[in-house]
Design a protein around this motif. Sequence first.
Motif, PDB file in Angstrom:
ATOM      1  N   SER A  72      -5.118   6.765  -1.581  1.00 27.36           N
ATOM      2  CA  SER A  72      -4.440   5.593  -1.254  1.00 27.36           C
ATOM      3  C   SER A  72      -4.549   4.361  -2.055  1.00 27.36           C
ATOM      4  CB  SER A  72      -4.834   5.144   0.082  1.00 27.36           C
ATOM      5  OG  SER A  72      -4.683   5.958   1.019  1.00 27.36           O
ATOM      6  N   TYR A  73      -3.587   3.696  -2.529  1.00 28.24           N
ATOM      7  CA  TYR A  73      -3.547   2.685  -3.565  1.00 28.24           C
ATOM      8  C   TYR A  73      -2.854   1.416  -2.943  1.00 28.24           C
ATOM      9  CZ  TYR A  73      -4.443   6.336  -7.001  1.00 28.24           C
ATOM     10  OH  TYR A  73      -5.039   7.522  -7.546  1.00 28.24           O
ATOM     11  N   ASP A 103     -11.906   6.102   0.882  1.00 27.70           N
ATOM     12  CA  ASP A 103     -10.383   6.040   0.407  1.00 27.70           C
ATOM     13  C   ASP A 103      -9.683   5.869   1.912  1.00 27.70           C
ATOM     14  OD1 ASP A 103      -7.885   6.486  -0.364  1.00 27.70           O
ATOM     15  OD2 ASP A 103      -8.161   8.403  -1.154  1.00 27.70           O
ATOM     16  N   LYS A 104      -8.606   5.045   1.653  1.00 27.59           N
ATOM     17  CA  LYS A 104      -7.967   4.808   2.980  1.00 27.59           C
ATOM     18  C   LYS A 104      -7.092   6.035   3.283  1.00 27.59           C
ATOM     19  CE  LYS A 104      -7.348  -0.075   2.964  1.00 27.59           C
ATOM     20  NZ  LYS A 104      -6.525  -1.014   2.845  1.00 27.59           N
ATOM     21  N   GLU A 105      -7.078   6.433   4.397  1.00 27.77           N
ATOM     22  CA  GLU A 105      -6.488   7.586   5.059  1.00 27.77           C
ATOM     23  C   GLU A 105      -7.078   8.952   4.856  1.00 27.77           C
ATOM     24  OE1 GLU A 105      -3.447   7.707   6.701  1.00 27.77           O
ATOM     25  OE2 GLU A 105      -3.528   5.454   6.602  1.00 27.77           O
ATOM     26  N   ARG A 123       0.590   5.770  -0.455  1.00 24.76           N
ATOM     27  CA  ARG A 123      -0.485   7.108  -0.675  1.00 24.76           C
ATOM     28  C   ARG A 123       0.258   8.093  -1.468  1.00 24.76           C
ATOM     29  NH1 ARG A 123      -5.231   9.033   1.038  1.00 24.76           N
ATOM     30  NH2 ARG A 123      -5.472  11.244   1.373  1.00 24.76           N
ATOM     31  N   VAL A 173      -8.296   3.800  -6.332  1.00 24.47           N
ATOM     32  CA  VAL A 173      -7.618   3.782  -4.893  1.00 24.47           C
ATOM     33  C   VAL A 173      -8.215   2.527  -4.006  1.00 24.47           C
ATOM     34  CG1 VAL A 173      -7.831   6.237  -4.983  1.00 24.47           C
ATOM     35  CG2 VAL A 173      -9.858   5.111  -3.996  1.00 24.47           C
ATOM     36  N   SER A 174      -7.413   2.279  -2.934  1.00 29.13           N
ATOM     37  CA  SER A 174      -7.973   1.131  -2.108  1.00 29.13           C
ATOM     38  C   SER A 174      -8.777   1.844  -1.068  1.00 29.13           C
ATOM     39  CB  SER A 174      -6.688   0.443  -1.329  1.00 29.13           C
ATOM     40  OG  SER A 174      -5.946   1.640  -1.123  1.00 29.13           O
ATOM     41  N   GLU A 196       0.712  -1.259   0.197  1.00 28.59           N
ATOM     42  CA  GLU A 196       0.172   0.002  -0.058  1.00 28.59           C
ATOM     43  C   GLU A 196       0.941   1.261   0.114  1.00 28.59           C
ATOM     44  OE1 GLU A 196      -2.822   0.012   3.229  1.00 28.59           O
ATOM     45  OE2 GLU A 196      -4.037  -1.647   2.329  1.00 28.59           O
ATOM     46  N   GLN A 234       7.027   8.782  -3.687  1.00 30.95           N
ATOM     47  CA  GLN A 234       6.165   8.172  -2.415  1.00 30.95           C
ATOM     48  C   GLN A 234       5.996   6.813  -2.843  1.00 30.95           C
ATOM     49  OE1 GLN A 234       2.716  11.208  -1.596  1.00 30.95           O
ATOM     50  NE2 GLN A 234       3.460  11.829  -3.609  1.00 30.95           N
ATOM     51  N   ALA A 262      -7.827   2.911   9.287  1.00 33.94           N
ATOM     52  CA  ALA A 262      -7.700   3.059   8.005  1.00 33.94           C
ATOM     53  C   ALA A 262      -8.091   4.896   7.647  1.00 33.94           C
ATOM     54  CB  ALA A 262      -8.585   2.399   6.983  1.00 33.94           C
TER      55      ALA A 262
END
Length: 331
Positions: free
Chosen positions: A83-84, A165-167, A40, A104-105, A38, A53, A129
Amino acid sequence: MRFVFRLVALFLLAAAAIVAAFVWWANRPLDLPGEAVEFRVAPGSSLHGTIQQINAAGIPLQADLFKLLARWQGKVNAIKAGSYATDSGETPLTLLVKLVEGRVSQASVTLVEGWTFRQFRARLDAHPALRHDSRTLDEAAISARLGLPWRQLEGRLLPDTYLFDKESSDLEVIARAAAAMQKQLGAAWAGRPAGLPYRSPDEALIMASIIEKETGRPEDRPHVAAVFINRLRQGMRLQTDPTVIYGLGENFDGNLRKSHLQTDTPYNTYTRAGLPPTPIAMPGPASLRAAFQPAASDALYFVARGDGSSHFSRTLDEHNRAVNRYQRGGK
């Protein structure tokens, strides 16, 4: 002349070899440190910053080649923040497509029907998350930050499962849940039938929260709504335990006593007429619907049967007999 032809041919062969090698690299699986890594991409990141990144997450992406790939595809400025997570067999080309399409994850958080805002905040605070921007804010500060008109958020969020989206910020989730509730409440208020005893959408929301907390089975919701609406119309006190419990707050130890019913608070519907000042929980769509579409009933009382359902009565005598039967073991 023959020399020139040979030179051109060699040049074309070399160019073809370079292109073939580049295509091979673009479609070759990355040597990932794990099955799914993962990372971002921060908002406003340049292509160079994006590559940095990605590399920082442990993904060995060759910067110059990836930049060339992005230019070749015409996507230098098309990468989306978020976030991916890499997939099995991820290649530089599939990674670029993912970044450009913004695949995105995602994670999710569920707001359960009947929860209080305090319970939902605890779920948000514990979610790994999310970015916890609300953790140091009280309800009034959260509302102010989101531009919402209420100092309290009890009942203002629609129970549902929210993907994000995570974060993402937990404030974003709260804002979405608040907007979803306002949409449903606004539609229900606009289409309400005549004769309901609500002076505002907020009063209907308060009623929906009481229905949510008082109902053991879904099919009973319209009948519970009818009881409380009939009481409001007749000026009777609602006398509902969940409002008393809510008024006790963290002091409630799970045992509702007679002294609690006799102690006056703004939420004690045994000592005060009408609705409490705010919702007491987050009502789901079914309870909201019941508040606007009660059953055609003249019942004024109900008692739990012990199996999750309720017995509804028109008169106090009938209600007392039902209490004796279902709660005191009488016949």
